[in-house]
Design an enzyme around this catalytic site. Structure first.
Site, mmCIF file in Angstrom:
data_model
loop_
_atom_site.group_PDB
_atom_site.id
_atom_site.type_symbol
_atom_site.label_atom_id
_atom_site.label_comp_id
_atom_site.label_asym_id
_atom_site.label_seq_id
_atom_site.Cartn_x
_atom_site.Cartn_y
_atom_site.Cartn_z
ATOM 1 N N GLY A 62 18.730 22.544 -9.273
ATOM 2 C CA GLY A 62 18.431 22.435 -7.840
ATOM 3 C C GLY A 62 16.963 22.240 -7.505
ATOM 4 O O GLY A 62 16.435 22.881 -6.610
ATOM 5 N N CYS A 86 20.107 13.507 -6.456
ATOM 6 C CA CYS A 86 20.288 14.838 -7.044
ATOM 7 C C CYS A 86 21.462 15.534 -6.360
ATOM 8 O O CYS A 86 21.429 15.788 -5.168
ATOM 9 C CB CYS A 86 19.043 15.687 -6.884
ATOM 10 S SG CYS A 86 19.283 17.349 -7.539
#
Ligand SMILES: Cc1cc2nc3c(=O)[nH]c(=O)nc-3n(C[C@H](O)[C@H](O)[C@H](O)COP(=O)(O)OP(=O)(O)OC[C@H]3O[C@@H](n4cnc5c(N)ncnc54)[C@H](O)[C@@H]3O)c2cc1C
Ligand SMILES: Cc1cc2nc3c(=O)[nH]c(=O)nc-3n(C[C@H](O)[C@H](O)[C@H](O)COP(=O)(O)OP(=O)(O)OC[C@H]3O[C@@H](n4cnc5c(N)ncnc54)[C@H](O)[C@@H]3O)c2cc1C
Ligand SMILES: Cc1cc2nc3c(=O)[nH]c(=O)nc-3n(C[C@H](O)[C@H](O)[C@H](O)COP(=O)(O)O)c2cc1C
Ligand SMILES: Cc1cc2nc3c(=O)[nH]c(=O)nc-3n(C[C@H](O)[C@H](O)[C@H](O)COP(=O)(O)O)c2cc1C
Ligand code: FES
Ligand code: FES
Lengths: 232, 300, 300, 232
Positions: free
Chosen positions: B72, B129
């Site tokens: 993350g 992402c």
């Protein structure tokens, strides 16, 4: 690539793996071990259990896929290991207690062996849930050896007697010790376990929240001051 | 020793092997293990405007022949990066590609502008992402979102700009074309596939974020296909990746249409894997009498 | 022995384990190996209007933890199927799901109408085969195409209609919703992922068709995620599949939102795998005190 | 699951694998063999090389991942095999030639052994590229044994002398034989090799075009009348 000298069962699900070669490494550091070619994809972190000029020893508990594969290795088989990685326990002086719980005792033998000559007093506390193992080995290095099977080893520990407590084991045990030491003049060092990928500090999958921000257990740890990680 | 030099647009690479974003940190750690100056390039961990702590809970899980990660975008923020990492990176003798993520357009642009003041070789715009709610994948799903961010990014930097595409895109070829139209100098693909794993005893997902990003050998056939589809439909160079574990895989990606290739998960399997891959490509070229990689890019 | 019965819409299954289309023929061959009446159901090889020979060239290739196939809907055509296979299938004591593919709408409808005259339990509309130019995947990519074919199919049959979705869809959730709106009784997902493999010595794709379909463990994390996304956004039951190799995988799919699960590639690894999976689900229910599968469908 | 009795090298890259147990199976049929747990995902087809009441024997050449893994197996290790699958060679009478090329000889030993007592005349032709192996074994069953190393075994074969030719080996060799037999009163049976997944006829990855339409090599083959498959 290194050669296996020995891979023997020392207790239920507990194996000792001896690998040929002269390896660097400090107490509390670990290696990324790979006793297979392709799968599992990731190597497994194992702490230095013991070490000399001819070989390095790991102590492992069979947990899942990887450690199960390790048990199949025989003398003479090849194995890959990368390391040593991580920071390890600091070299200290004074009175010190080493407290291991279950397979958490793995890094503490080499730690005890190392500290034996530098510290004033070295007591060893080992806790097991079902059956003790390797306590004789530890006996060689401590001034006193305390063992408990089935109940909490922390019950035997008076933290105020020591300048330092080095511990490795279940988080609940390590937290307890850190709590016991709170406000007292005792420094606790704990070894944190996190799932790892790279092992070298590059991927951040092992990050752990500390008082000083995010920290990579594989590179900045696995050993931390107890108050830095168990502070909440 | 064959000639492994390759031009990616206007940027010269000493060889086509680049370590992938998020798997190689900022190079420091691997520099302790080998001479990383032998690499064609390094793509840094994704940088965002602000410092981030990344995701809580489990961050890594193994699948049949891959891994799932939920890091993350933990990173020092662009200011921290400029201060602590750029001086180190600028001393390396390999191409530096800075990977940039963000939660919204202005964050992206802020980081891009800052980074553009340095001597790095390339920006890799991460619109893919899957691990943070506002980590950029939002921009990598629909063509119009991708187009918008690339257009804006193009305005604020003169550095070579590579856009990193998501395999979760609705139409990866269409997005690739839009990036080209908006002035991207190249494309990199793929980022991780959105996946799920469940702990059946706990009756819960393994990851707090529920979904996480799959990488490694298991994504290779799909990644290779996407590279080939994009190659056939665009005219800017490609950095291909997704499950490259050895030189054969790397050559497959080159033959599918990659000018350079990136190596991610494989670094975890063997920290010196990039050396083997460079050597393996070299051996293959020698054996097959290939004078320049250009002979085989997209040849299939 | 737990209660493995489960209702998929109005159709009762004796257990949730179904063998997947294309991996189990019409059941004949596996019947020689074990008593296939223990299965929850069988999904047949995809049937088209006309007899087809399938693709030329290599049809199978192994990847890291999966396989790629390029069979391309080789099948006896609906007439041949009705004549040679239906009599055998009707005698089985398990649910029969007929998988139907096609090149254009009228082909689909022809086959569906024919099959609707039989006693089978369900139709699985395959809009997701990546292996034939006109094999149906075209219909599984864009929502509007999927919507159209489902709407038409719904008109010509009263049989329970399950639509088999493609993981290559632009927006699988959107397509799933469209199928629901057009009257599908359920959804099955996923079909194979479009992938590429290259023979670097020959400098050619392994498959004549260039791309082929990836199945097996390597697609599991993505398939599981898609099942979960579709489950959260629709209200019709799901047959989940993609890399199910054992009971744990099957239970993950159930917890992600599948009412039934399908087993494909695993049949090749162990022809009796379905027996193990049924038993494993049973054991898990026993151990965890689960009275009915409904307790855990989509529980995560 | 069965136990391995023997897994020995008989020539360069050629191994003989003996597995304990009484197995069914006719000449030319094969088993799907699996000497590993997870990967490779698919099992590998190997023909019955020999067989008796106590064991079954396979002869394999090391080609790639799977056969390489097979070589690592030792006596006592477990192995999985499913079968017998496929049709096999027909039981015939009359004069017959058996022609094997390279590892194509694998199914022909058991074939020769079976035919020996039913046919009038049995000649065996074996061709090798580099080195001969197992020719003594074959010698036991044929009226005549012809061996060639390095050149084409088909050069020694006069097809008109036979009612049947059974062959297994490189496609180019089998095609040549079928061509030689064309228009003559000789029936040729060839064994086709295709990559397989299920092995039982369910998945259609092994389909092969024949004069009579598509055919599943694993179920309807691997043995075909030469003129049915090599007809173009
Ligand atoms: C720095 C460090 C040192 C360690 N030293 C030792 C040691 O000396 N002896 C020992 O027995 N164990 C040690 N462990 C734990 C050991 O790494 C795990 O038990 C092992 O990785 C489990 O692998 P598996 O494949 O058998 O289990 P699985 O559960 O199949 O593994 C799945 C994944 O989870 C990871 N994982 C599972 N359990 C743990 C865990 N407790 N810690 C970290 N990752 C885990 C694995 O690495 C793998 O990626 C150490 C862990 C760390 C972080
Ligand atoms: C009916 C039949 C019987 C056979 N009998 C024998 C035998 O008795 N002895 C023997 O040595 N070989 C035999 N073969 C060939 C043998 O199956 C292959 O050599 C083997 O599968 C190669 O596997 P690998 O993993 O080593 O090779 P890899 O090349 O790594 O295999 C990759 C894939 O290709 C397939 N494959 C590769 N080569 C062949 C081939 N020639 N034929 C079929 N599939 C192939 C594999 O099964 C696998 O799916 C037979 C093949 C068939 C179809
Ligand atoms: C732990 C981890 C962290 C990653 N972080 C980033 C990132 O910050 N930015 C990015 O663009 N890609 C990131 N990626 C994706 C990789 O750069 C790469 O696209 C992907 O892993 C596929 O390649 P591989 O299969 O070789 O790993 C990350 C991947 C992993 C495994
Ligand atoms: C050899 C093969 C043939 C297939 N044929 C069909 C088909 O005809 N129709 C269809 O809907 N799916 C077909 N599939 C897809 C499977 O039914 C299933 O969706 C896919 O393989 C994913 O599941 P798995 O990973 O368990 O195999 C085929 C798959 C394989 C491997
Ligand atoms: S395991 Fe990669 S940073 Fe720690
Ligand atoms: S291998 Fe499946 S039909 Fe022949």
């Amino acid at each position: 690539m290194a050669k296996i000298l020995e891979n023997i069962k020392v207790s239920d699900k507990i194996y000792k793996l001896v690998i040929e070669g002269k390896f660097h490494g400090e107490m509390g550091q670990f290696f990324m071990i790979r006793g297979w070619d392709d799968y599992p994809l990731l190597s497994r972190p194992l702490s230095i259990h013991d070490k000399n000029n001819e070989s390095i020893t790991f102590l492992y508990r069979v947990e899942g896929f990887g450690t199960n594969k390790l048990t199949q290795l025989r003398k003479g088989d090849n194995i890959k290991l990368e390391g040593p990685y991580g920071n390890g326990y600091p070299t200290v002086k004074g009175r010190i207690a080493i407290v291991g719980g279950g397979i958490g005792i793995a890094p503490l033998l080499y730690t005890a062996k190392n500290l034996k000559n530098t510290v004033k007093e070295l007591d060893i506390y080992l806790g097991f849930t079902e059956k003790e193992y390797l306590t004789d080995e530890f006996g060689k290095y401590g001034n006193n050896l305390y063992v408990s099977v089935g109940d909490f080893i922390t019950g035997k520990l008076e933290v105020d007697k020591y300048d330092y407590v080095f511990t490795c084991g279940p988080e609940i045990m390590m937290r307890k010790i850190v709590e016991m030491a709170k406000g007292k003049n005792v420094k606790t060092y704990v070894s944190i376990e996190k799932h790892m990928a790279c092992g070298v500090g590059a991927c951040l999958v092992c990050s752990c929240k500390t008082k000083n921000g995010m920290s990579r257990v594989c590179k900045d740890g696995p050993v931390y001051l107890g108050e830095d990680v168990f502070y909440e | 020793m064959s000639n492994l030099n390759i031009e990616f647009g206007k940027v010269k690479f000493k060889n086509p092997v680049i370590t992938a974003s998020g798997t190689f940190g900022f190079g420091r750690e691997y520099k302790e293990i080998y001479d990383i100056d032998i690499l064609g390039g390094i793509s840094t961990k994704g940088i965002t405007k602000e410092k981030r702590d990344g995701n809580t809970g489990m961050r890594i899980y193994e699948t049949s022949s891959g891994i799932m990660n939920s890091v993350g975008l933990e990173n020092p923020g662009v200011e921290g990066f400029l201060k602590d990492e750029i001086p180190f990176l600028e001393k390396l003798n390999t191409n530096i590609i800075v990977n940039i993520g963000g939660a919204c357009e202005s964050d992206y642009l802020y980081a891009i502008e800052k980074v553009s003041e340095t001597n790095i070789d390339m920006i890799e715009l991460n619109i893919s992402c899957p691990n943070v709610k506002a980590g950029g994948m939002a921009f990598g799903i629909k063509t119009k979102d991708a187009r918008q961010i690339v257009k804006s990014a193009r305005r604020v930097t003169n550095l070579p700009l590579v856009v990193k595409l998501s395999p979760n895109a609705e139409d990866i070829v269409d997005i690739a074309r839009a990036c080209e139209e908006e002035g991207a100098d190249g494309l990199s693909l793929v980022n991780t596939f959105k996946g799920l794993a469940i702990d059946i005893e706990k009756r819960k997902p393994i990851f707090e974020n529920i979904y996480a990003g799959v990488s490694g050998p298991s994504i290779k056939p799909m990644a290779l296909r996407m590279v080939n589809e994009v190659y056939k439909n665009t005219n800017i160079p490609i950095m291909g990746m997704g499950g490259i574990m050895n030189a054969t895989d790397a050559i497959e990606f080159i033959m599918a249409g990659s000018t350079c290739i990136q190596v991610g998960t494989a670094n975890f399997v063997n920290p010196r894997i990039a050396i083997d891959i460079i050597k393996g490509i070299d051996d293959f070229m020698e054996k097959e009498g290939i004078k320049s990689l250009e002979e085989i890019i997209g040849i299939i």
